[in-house]
Design a protein around this motif. Structure first.
Motif, PDB file in Angstrom:
ATOM      1  N   ALA A  93     -27.713 120.680  51.768  1.00 51.79           N
ATOM      2  CA  ALA A  93     -29.046 120.255  51.610  1.00 51.79           C
ATOM      3  C   ALA A  93     -29.252 119.893  50.112  1.00 51.79           C
ATOM      4  N   ARG A  94     -30.307 119.060  49.904  1.00 54.36           N
ATOM      5  CA  ARG A  94     -30.814 118.476  48.600  1.00 54.36           C
ATOM      6  C   ARG A  94     -32.022 118.554  48.402  1.00 54.36           C
ATOM      7  N   THR A  95     -32.699 118.859  47.299  1.00 53.62           N
ATOM      8  CA  THR A  95     -33.828 119.032  46.950  1.00 53.62           C
ATOM      9  C   THR A  95     -34.590 117.491  46.615  1.00 53.62           C
ATOM     10  N   VAL A  96     -35.742 117.538  47.502  1.00 48.54           N
ATOM     11  CA  VAL A  96     -36.558 116.234  47.427  1.00 48.54           C
ATOM     12  C   VAL A  96     -37.927 116.560  46.527  1.00 48.54           C
ATOM     13  N   LYS A  97     -38.207 115.699  45.739  1.00 47.13           N
ATOM     14  CA  LYS A  97     -39.387 115.776  44.903  1.00 47.13           C
ATOM     15  C   LYS A  97     -40.404 114.924  45.611  1.00 47.13           C
ATOM     16  N   HIS A  98     -41.628 115.373  45.756  1.00 48.99           N
ATOM     17  CA  HIS A  98     -42.951 114.462  46.437  1.00 48.99           C
ATOM     18  C   HIS A  98     -44.014 114.424  45.434  1.00 48.99           C
ATOM     19  N   SER A  99     -44.620 113.548  45.416  1.00 46.46           N
ATOM     20  CA  SER A  99     -46.123 113.474  44.557  1.00 46.46           C
ATOM     21  C   SER A  99     -47.098 112.461  45.014  1.00 46.46           C
ATOM     22  N   TYR A 100     -48.196 112.783  44.644  1.00 46.05           N
ATOM     23  CA  TYR A 100     -49.220 111.819  44.953  1.00 46.05           C
ATOM     24  C   TYR A 100     -50.607 111.830  44.257  1.00 46.05           C
ATOM     25  N   LYS A 101     -51.371 110.895  43.888  1.00 43.36           N
ATOM     26  CA  LYS A 101     -52.564 111.079  43.101  1.00 43.36           C
ATOM     27  C   LYS A 101     -53.573 111.282  44.006  1.00 43.36           C
ATOM     28  N   THR A 102     -54.521 112.014  43.697  1.00 42.34           N
ATOM     29  CA  THR A 102     -55.798 112.286  44.188  1.00 42.34           C
ATOM     30  C   THR A 102     -56.909 111.054  43.844  1.00 42.34           C
ATOM     31  N   SER A 103     -58.077 110.912  44.548  1.00 41.94           N
ATOM     32  CA  SER A 103     -59.306 110.131  44.147  1.00 41.94           C
ATOM     33  C   SER A 103     -59.680 110.334  42.814  1.00 41.94           C
ATOM     34  N   ALA A 104     -59.430 111.570  42.564  1.00 45.01           N
ATOM     35  CA  ALA A 104     -60.077 111.981  41.222  1.00 45.01           C
ATOM     36  C   ALA A 104     -58.885 111.774  40.029  1.00 45.01           C
ATOM     37  N   THR A 141     -52.532 114.431  39.632  1.00 44.40           N
ATOM     38  CA  THR A 141     -51.310 114.182  40.453  1.00 44.40           C
ATOM     39  C   THR A 141     -50.680 115.423  40.910  1.00 44.40           C
ATOM     40  N   ILE A 142     -50.623 115.524  42.155  1.00 47.09           N
ATOM     41  CA  ILE A 142     -50.080 116.719  42.825  1.00 47.09           C
ATOM     42  C   ILE A 142     -48.533 116.501  43.298  1.00 47.09           C
ATOM     43  N   THR A 143     -47.824 117.512  42.867  1.00 45.95           N
ATOM     44  CA  THR A 143     -46.227 117.373  43.011  1.00 45.95           C
ATOM     45  C   THR A 143     -45.905 118.495  43.986  1.00 45.95           C
ATOM     46  N   TRP A 144     -44.672 118.431  44.787  1.00 49.45           N
ATOM     47  CA  TRP A 144     -44.157 119.403  45.380  1.00 49.45           C
ATOM     48  C   TRP A 144     -42.746 119.189  45.935  1.00 49.45           C
ATOM     49  N   THR A 145     -41.894 120.087  46.060  1.00 46.70           N
ATOM     50  CA  THR A 145     -40.574 119.593  46.462  1.00 46.70           C
ATOM     51  C   THR A 145     -40.338 120.383  47.833  1.00 46.70           C
ATOM     52  N   THR A 146     -39.124 119.519  48.543  1.00 48.03           N
ATOM     53  CA  THR A 146     -38.640 120.115  49.904  1.00 48.03           C
ATOM     54  C   THR A 146     -37.316 119.959  49.914  1.00 48.03           C
ATOM     55  N   SER A 147     -36.784 120.803  50.837  1.00 50.30           N
ATOM     56  CA  SER A 147     -35.297 120.664  50.959  1.00 50.30           C
ATOM     57  C   SER A 147     -35.053 119.892  52.357  1.00 50.30           C
ATOM     58  N   LYS A 148     -34.212 118.895  52.044  1.00 53.89           N
ATOM     59  CA  LYS A 148     -33.817 117.841  52.984  1.00 53.89           C
ATOM     60  C   LYS A 148     -32.269 117.981  53.401  1.00 53.89           C
ATOM     61  N   LYS A 149     -31.798 118.091  54.857  1.00 59.81           N
ATOM     62  CA  LYS A 149     -30.667 118.081  55.057  1.00 59.81           C
ATOM     63  C   LYS A 149     -29.643 117.092  54.750  1.00 59.81           C
ATOM     64  N   LYS A 150     -28.400 117.493  54.261  1.00 58.38           N
ATOM     65  CA  LYS A 150     -27.450 116.465  53.905  1.00 58.38           C
ATOM     66  C   LYS A 150     -26.012 116.525  54.284  1.00 58.38           C
ATOM     67  N   ASN A 151     -25.494 115.553  54.876  1.00 55.00           N
ATOM     68  CA  ASN A 151     -24.069 115.722  55.419  1.00 55.00           C
ATOM     69  C   ASN A 151     -23.287 115.864  54.445  1.00 55.00           C
ATOM     70  N   ILE A 152     -22.374 116.754  54.669  1.00 55.69           N
ATOM     71  CA  ILE A 152     -21.436 117.081  53.427  1.00 55.69           C
ATOM     72  C   ILE A 152     -19.935 116.739  54.142  1.00 55.69           C
ATOM     73  N   ASN A 153     -19.045 116.028  53.187  1.00 54.20           N
ATOM     74  CA  ASN A 153     -17.803 115.555  53.409  1.00 54.20           C
ATOM     75  C   ASN A 153     -17.060 116.621  53.722  1.00 54.20           C
ATOM     76  N   ILE A 154     -15.807 116.641  54.586  1.00 52.63           N
ATOM     77  CA  ILE A 154     -15.086 117.480  54.502  1.00 52.63           C
ATOM     78  C   ILE A 154     -14.075 117.415  53.294  1.00 52.63           C
ATOM     79  N   ARG A 155     -14.030 118.800  52.889  1.00 56.69           N
ATOM     80  CA  ARG A 155     -13.109 118.916  51.511  1.00 56.69           C
ATOM     81  C   ARG A 155     -11.741 119.944  51.780  1.00 56.69           C
ATOM     82  N   PHE A 156     -10.936 119.644  50.953  1.00 55.45           N
ATOM     83  CA  PHE A 156      -9.902 120.700  51.139  1.00 55.45           C
ATOM     84  C   PHE A 156      -9.656 121.088  49.662  1.00 55.45           C
ATOM     85  N   LYS A 157      -9.016 122.377  49.749  1.00 57.23           N
ATOM     86  CA  LYS A 157      -8.937 122.903  48.347  1.00 57.23           C
ATOM     87  C   LYS A 157      -7.475 122.392  47.761  1.00 57.23           C
TER      88      LYS A 157
END
Length: 325
Positions: A146-157, A160-176
């Motif tokens: 998962a990775r964190t995604v930041k969102h924001s928008y401006k109200t009519s007044a 600025t309102i901001t918030w974050t969500t978690s978005k699924k992310k594909n992870i490459n196969i890794r070997f030690k």
């Protein structure tokens, strides 16, 4: 099973046998068309009366890519001709009654328009031998990152309102760190469904810093095989990984002489700067295939490994480029 019986066409009258008395080669050719509703069988040997012939060449080699082959079938009915369509699967078999087997298999890529020669008519069928795994999608770890995604928008007044969500992310196969090449190849093959029948590496390279899969599965395996001084080869229905110095790939138990199996004396190809190879012509035998090993008693007097081969359905012979083992 739906069976279509056609006329026997004797391509070669000569027969020879191996030391155990079993026939090695002959004039049988068969094409199986595998459809969802069943398998249609077309052959040139039973019963007589219809005039069907199957001609063409089936080739293969150690170049690391699946071979493209073309065959022609003459004097099919219109209904049977219409069964052959792109993406359908065909299996080509040839040999004699005691040594008869698959020499080519794959999905149809092209069916040419009907050709006529007097009263005879034929269709030409092109197919890719085996399965091409180069288009397999890149594979990732079974778990999701998962990775964190930041969102924001401006109200009519103007606030600025901001918030974050978690978005699924594909992870490459890794070997030690310290993982060995064979372990990586086996894991990638298992995850991607690539059938590796033989896995012989000249050296089992150790990846000191670990390994991350960043390529498509087939490309990754080929790169690792090259790192290990070995070859990636397509066989009829699976993959073979081996190296030239290995004494045998799989045992064919063939001992070829002019009396048994060879059409003529082998000839050498020794161009300057290149490794010497031999050309060997045998009567058609399904055991002569990519990477197979057999003994040639004339001129070479040694085990040889097949580099490239062509089965001819027209004269029931196989021409091979071979290396001494």
């Amino acid at each position: 099973m739906m069976t279509v019986y056609m006329k026997a066409v004797i391509v070669m009258a000569l027969k020879a046998t191996n030391p155990d008395g079993k026939t090695w080669y002959g004039a049988k050719v068969e094409v199986d068309l595998v459809l969802k509703k069943g398998t249609y069988n077309f052959n040139n040997f039973t019963p007589a009366g219809y005039g069907l012939t199957i001609t063409g060449e089936i080739s293969g080699g150690d170049g690391g890519s699946p071979a493209t082959n073309t065959i022609s079938i003459s004097n099919l009915s219109k209904a049977h001709e219409d069964l052959f369509k792109t993406k359908e699967h065909i299996v080509v078999k040839a040999g004699d009654y005691d040594m008869f087997g698959i020499i080519g298999e794959g999905n149809i890529t092209k069916v040419s328009p009907e050709a006529r020669d007097g009263e005879d008519h034929s269709i030409s069928i092109t197919f890719v031998a085996g399965k091409d795994y180069s288009k397999n999608k890149k594979i990732y770890n079974a778990y999701s990152g998962a990775r964190t995604v930041k969102h924001s928008y401006k109200t009519s007044a103007g606030k600025t309102i901001t918030w974050t969500t978690s978005k699924k992310k594909n992870i490459n196969i890794r070997f030690k760190k310290g993982v060995k090449a064979k372990t990586i190849i086996q894991r990638i093959a298992r995850e991607s469904g690539i059938p590796i029948a033989v896995l012989h590496l000249k050296k089992n390279k150790v990846y000191k810093h670990g390994y991350t899969l960043t390529k498509k599965p087939e490309a990754a395996i080929k790169a690792i095989v090259k790192d290990c001084g070995s070859k990636f080869q397509y066989r009829i229905d699976d993959i073979v990984i081996d190296y030239d110095e290995k004494p045998k790939l799989w045992q064919t138990h063939l001992y070829l002489t002019l009396k048994d199996g060879l059409v003529n004396m082998p000839t050498i190809n020794d161009e300057d700067g290149k490794k010497a190879t031999w050309t060997v012509v045998t009567y058609l035998n399904p055991l002569v295939a990519n990477g197979s090993v057999f003994y040639v008693a004339e001129n070479i007097k040694s085990l040889v490994r097949v580099k490239n081969y062509t089965h001819s359905l027209d004269d029931m012979q196989t021409s091979c480029e071979v290396e001494m083992v």
